[in-house]
Write a protein that holds these residues in place. Sequence first.
Motif, PDB file in Angstrom:
ATOM      1  N   GLU A 293      -9.013 -14.022   8.801  1.00 27.82           N
ATOM      2  CA  GLU A 293      -9.287 -12.478   8.311  1.00 27.82           C
ATOM      3  C   GLU A 293      -8.130 -11.625   8.398  1.00 27.82           C
ATOM      4  OE1 GLU A 293     -11.598 -11.001  12.277  1.00 27.82           O
ATOM      5  OE2 GLU A 293     -13.130 -13.216  11.785  1.00 27.82           O
ATOM      6  N   ARG A 294      -6.444 -11.882   8.887  1.00 26.38           N
ATOM      7  CA  ARG A 294      -5.896 -11.170   8.698  1.00 26.38           C
ATOM      8  C   ARG A 294      -5.756 -11.168   7.065  1.00 26.38           C
ATOM      9  NH1 ARG A 294      -1.659 -10.774  13.367  1.00 26.38           N
ATOM     10  NH2 ARG A 294      -2.199 -10.194  15.179  1.00 26.38           N
ATOM     11  N   GLY A 295      -5.608 -12.423   6.488  1.00 26.47           N
ATOM     12  CA  GLY A 295      -5.574 -13.088   5.406  1.00 26.47           C
ATOM     13  C   GLY A 295      -6.233 -12.322   4.053  1.00 26.47           C
ATOM     14  N   HIS A 296      -7.160 -12.111   4.450  1.00 23.46           N
ATOM     15  CA  HIS A 296      -8.236 -11.402   3.655  1.00 23.46           C
ATOM     16  C   HIS A 296      -8.329 -10.000   3.648  1.00 23.46           C
ATOM     17  CE1 HIS A 296     -10.540 -15.246   2.762  1.00 23.46           C
ATOM     18  NE2 HIS A 296     -11.085 -15.449   4.044  1.00 23.46           N
ATOM     19  N   ARG A 297      -7.913  -9.210   4.732  1.00 20.11           N
ATOM     20  CA  ARG A 297      -7.468  -7.845   4.471  1.00 20.11           C
ATOM     21  C   ARG A 297      -5.905  -7.772   4.052  1.00 20.11           C
ATOM     22  NH1 ARG A 297      -8.570  -8.505   9.882  1.00 20.11           N
ATOM     23  NH2 ARG A 297      -6.365  -8.619  10.446  1.00 20.11           N
ATOM     24  N   THR A 298      -4.779  -8.435   4.390  1.00 17.27           N
ATOM     25  CA  THR A 298      -4.084  -8.123   3.191  1.00 17.27           C
ATOM     26  C   THR A 298      -4.016  -8.056   2.195  1.00 17.27           C
ATOM     27  OG1 THR A 298      -2.597  -9.352   5.139  1.00 17.27           O
ATOM     28  CG2 THR A 298      -1.384  -9.661   2.214  1.00 17.27           C
ATOM     29  N   GLU A 299      -5.074  -9.269   1.364  1.00 15.17           N
ATOM     30  CA  GLU A 299      -5.670  -9.516  -0.113  1.00 15.17           C
ATOM     31  C   GLU A 299      -6.074  -8.055  -0.626  1.00 15.17           C
ATOM     32  OE1 GLU A 299      -8.060 -13.266  -0.414  1.00 15.17           O
ATOM     33  OE2 GLU A 299      -6.186 -14.322  -0.207  1.00 15.17           O
ATOM     34  N   ALA A 300      -6.994  -7.431   0.132  1.00 19.20           N
ATOM     35  CA  ALA A 300      -8.079  -6.739  -0.095  1.00 19.20           C
ATOM     36  C   ALA A 300      -6.987  -5.330   0.124  1.00 19.20           C
ATOM     37  CB  ALA A 300      -9.057  -5.963   1.031  1.00 19.20           C
ATOM     38  N   ARG A 301      -5.964  -4.939   0.951  1.00 13.47           N
ATOM     39  CA  ARG A 301      -5.197  -4.009   0.290  1.00 13.47           C
ATOM     40  C   ARG A 301      -4.510  -3.938  -0.685  1.00 13.47           C
ATOM     41  NH1 ARG A 301      -4.265  -4.906   6.088  1.00 13.47           N
ATOM     42  NH2 ARG A 301      -1.703  -5.577   5.856  1.00 13.47           N
ATOM     43  N   ALA A 302      -3.784  -5.439  -1.004  1.00 18.02           N
ATOM     44  CA  ALA A 302      -2.893  -5.571  -2.346  1.00 18.02           C
ATOM     45  C   ALA A 302      -4.310  -5.125  -3.702  1.00 18.02           C
ATOM     46  CB  ALA A 302      -2.923  -6.708  -2.553  1.00 18.02           C
TER      47      ALA A 302
END
Length: 66
Positions: free
Chosen positions: A38-47
């Motif tokens: 989930e953290r990875g997905h949130r990071t991808e979304a922010r980027a």
Amino acid sequence: MAKVTVSLEAELVVEAMVLAGVGNPQDAVELVVRDYIERGHRTEARAAARDEALREIDDRPRQTEG
């Protein structure tokens, strides 16, 4: 969903259990992995949002000076 068996060091699993606040090793490791994903997905979304904002700024017409 298919299941996978993984061998981990006991100390690592106990640490995951403590951090996750659960008494079951399987649940603890699953929670840690889900959180990581989930953290990875949130990071991808922010980027992606940042890149989109930069693209919008770059696409604006430029005023020539002087």
